[in-house]
Motif scaffolding. Sequence first.
Motif, PDB file in Angstrom:
ATOM      1  N   TRP A 119      -3.638  33.616  39.665  1.00 30.34           N
ATOM      2  CA  TRP A 119      -5.016  33.885  39.242  1.00 30.34           C
ATOM      3  C   TRP A 119      -4.951  34.416  37.814  1.00 30.34           C
ATOM      4  O   TRP A 119      -4.468  35.527  37.592  1.00 30.34           O
ATOM      5  N   LYS A 120      -5.400  33.588  36.884  1.00 31.92           N
ATOM      6  CA  LYS A 120      -5.384  33.996  35.473  1.00 31.92           C
ATOM      7  C   LYS A 120      -6.535  34.959  35.243  1.00 31.92           C
ATOM      8  O   LYS A 120      -7.658  34.543  34.967  1.00 31.92           O
ATOM      9  N   ARG A 123      -8.151  34.936  30.946  1.00 33.43           N
ATOM     10  CA  ARG A 123      -7.762  33.596  30.507  1.00 33.43           C
ATOM     11  C   ARG A 123      -7.800  33.479  29.011  1.00 33.43           C
ATOM     12  O   ARG A 123      -8.755  33.886  28.366  1.00 33.43           O
ATOM     13  N   SER A 133     -15.135  26.537  34.580  1.00 31.65           N
ATOM     14  CA  SER A 133     -14.125  26.801  35.588  1.00 31.65           C
ATOM     15  C   SER A 133     -14.589  27.852  36.594  1.00 31.65           C
ATOM     16  O   SER A 133     -14.309  27.755  37.791  1.00 31.65           O
ATOM     17  N   ARG A 134     -15.337  28.866  36.112  1.00 31.41           N
ATOM     18  CA  ARG A 134     -15.872  29.886  37.022  1.00 31.41           C
ATOM     19  C   ARG A 134     -16.807  29.259  38.038  1.00 31.41           C
ATOM     20  O   ARG A 134     -16.743  29.537  39.229  1.00 31.41           O
ATOM     21  N   ASN A 137     -14.821  27.266  40.578  1.00 31.70           N
ATOM     22  CA  ASN A 137     -14.143  28.097  41.573  1.00 31.70           C
ATOM     23  C   ASN A 137     -15.110  28.657  42.610  1.00 31.70           C
ATOM     24  O   ASN A 137     -14.800  28.733  43.799  1.00 31.70           O
ATOM     25  N   HIS A 149     -10.030  33.037  43.228  1.00 34.99           N
ATOM     26  CA  HIS A 149     -10.657  33.109  41.911  1.00 34.99           C
ATOM     27  C   HIS A 149     -10.256  31.957  41.009  1.00 34.99           C
ATOM     28  O   HIS A 149     -10.923  31.661  40.036  1.00 34.99           O
ATOM     29  N   ASP A 150      -9.122  31.332  41.311  1.00 37.12           N
ATOM     30  CA  ASP A 150      -8.570  30.377  40.360  1.00 37.12           C
ATOM     31  C   ASP A 150      -7.864  29.232  41.089  1.00 37.12           C
ATOM     32  O   ASP A 150      -6.646  29.118  41.046  1.00 37.12           O
ATOM     33  N   CYS A 153      -5.244  27.025  39.159  1.00 37.71           N
ATOM     34  CA  CYS A 153      -4.129  27.643  38.435  1.00 37.71           C
ATOM     35  C   CYS A 153      -2.854  26.813  38.617  1.00 37.71           C
ATOM     36  O   CYS A 153      -2.562  26.337  39.707  1.00 37.71           O
TER      37      CYS A 153
END
Length: 320
Positions: A119-120, A123, A133-134, A137, A149-150, A153
Amino acid sequence: MKLSLVIPVYNEVESLRELHSQISQAAASESLQIEVIFVDDGSRDGSWETILQLSHEDSRVQGIRFRRNFGKAAALTAGLKRASGELVMTMDADLQDDPAEIPHFISKLNEGFDVVNGWKQRRLDPWHKVYPSRVFNWLVSRMTGLKLHDHNCGVKLFRCQVAREIRLYGELHRFVPVLAHARGFRVTEIGVHHRARQHGYSKYGIRRFTRGFLDLLTVSFLIVYGQRPHHMLGWIGLVCFGVGFTGLGYLALMWLLMNVFAVWPSTPIGNRPLLAYSIASTLLGAQAMTIGLLAELIVYNTARDSDSFSVAEETQATTS
Ligand code: UDP
Ligand code: MG
């Protein structure tokens, strides 16, 4: 336990040596037994020559070269097939992920998980990648029931059983945790440091989000109805067919009442909108049902038995 690192490479020549030395350092400090599998996904910048050199210098390094660019999911599949460790980690070749974090992933896995997803948290990518990307997700978490969350990844650690059971094609590498979760594997996530890209360029533009959304629909369908497509298509078909049939029945009754029993003065039914809608709905229903049966036929003839379940443990056979 042996750890296999699977690294897809597409025009990343400047990063490979540095990545290899960082991985070696991490492995040495934890005295980990590792193998590094670089999959060259049709690079044209000399990445393969560097991989060959690395494999001569270090016997733990292996290489696979594709004839042309087949995409990250294909590269990962080829690498996973070659991996011989009990643990498998995927990692991008662009140095954005930090090999020094490998031990954190392993200790998280040992807490009792099958998949540890990176999970970055902070970022270091341009904003036009971060915000879509948010949304992506959030959407994936809502639609698949696996809250991460990611999802996309690049760093992931999992047990070899996971790699064996999951089939990747197209761009489904984004959904490894989702597909694993759907088969009952325990999935968790861990925060990772993210580094800005230093060499080369990103291979994915804004287009990935539209494709990602379509793939999300595919994966949601595969998870629920992949083994029994007729349950969805057949159901849609039945509803459409039912609606159409009711409409036609109603019109037929009206016609009889008007023309045979003369209850009302006769008006033609041929120009009523209901007629066109009912016919369309009946045809659509019949079509959905036959496509559903066709899909079922394909699953019946091609599915492997193990596709529909995932075995966690078995007792040994006792010989008396
Ligand atoms: N990659 C690949 N084949 C492709 C596109 C990308 O093997 O067709 C590799 C690429 O070399 C990198 C990783 O996949 O190691 C992630 O790609 P990138 O860094 O461009 O994606 P981003 O970090 O921008 O999401
Ligand atoms: Mg990257």
